[in-house]
Design a protein around this motif. Sequence first.
Motif: not given
Length: 274
Positions: A21, A24, A32, A35, A38-39, A256, A260
């Motif tokens: 994160a 990115l 962030g 990301v 989802t993570a 990205f 996404l």
Amino acid sequence: MPDTLTLLAMLVLLLAIGAIAGVLAGLLGVGGGIVLVTAFFYAFHSLGYDSAYLMQICLATSLATIIVTSTRSVLSHAKKDAVDWQVLKGWAPGIAAGAVIGVLVAASLRSVVLQGIFGGLAMAVGLYMALGRSDWRLGDTMPKGFKRAVLSPVVGFLSVLMGIGGGSFGVPLMTLHGAPIHRAVATASGFGVLIAVPSVLGFFFVQIPDGARPPFTLGAVNIPAFLVVIAMTLITTPLGVRMAHAMDPKPLKRVFAVFLILVAGNMLRKAAGF
């Protein structure tokens, strides 16, 4: 108390999530939150904490990290006189009110519904990143009066339902109304603070059953995930910034965006029960 192996697995996953994160965020300038939510979802799911409350935990924990990252970001931008304080002050009450409403709605929804909402909004953000053009305009100045009174709570509300700061909605909103991209990014980082602080305070009071919570969760905020991710992003974000200056990030933003869109599609698939 979970066994040692589960705690170690959780720690390793969180370290990886925070590192990715941070890179990115520095490399692509993306918030962030998209990301992290989802993570967190896949990490906690893989550790056996899949429940009707999983998305609340993911949203709340992501927003907790945004308090730190957005504060750091807006202060850094302020030193360069890049923040439009007039816009920030004018939009602050509505954004904060929308964030509070977002917590109330999120607390009342099941995880599968929040998955569907996240998937739909993330799909829209991904498509804008992939197809949006810098010369698109809705106006020459940021909305005021009635239009601002309507739009500002919507920004806060939708951001909480996605567990993100102000960047994903604030930056496009400002650039579509004629703001230079650097000023839009700087000011939207202040949106993140306005969204995250009241929403996290609200999420501390959301009740999650014991069996549905990862260890050391306060309300809906997982404290270890918050601490580990913040520590890792502080380390890896500068690396992403250096990478951004060493290469052209525009093609990577398109990549990205595709990533996404795929993630959003998978969230929508899971929400639909397929």
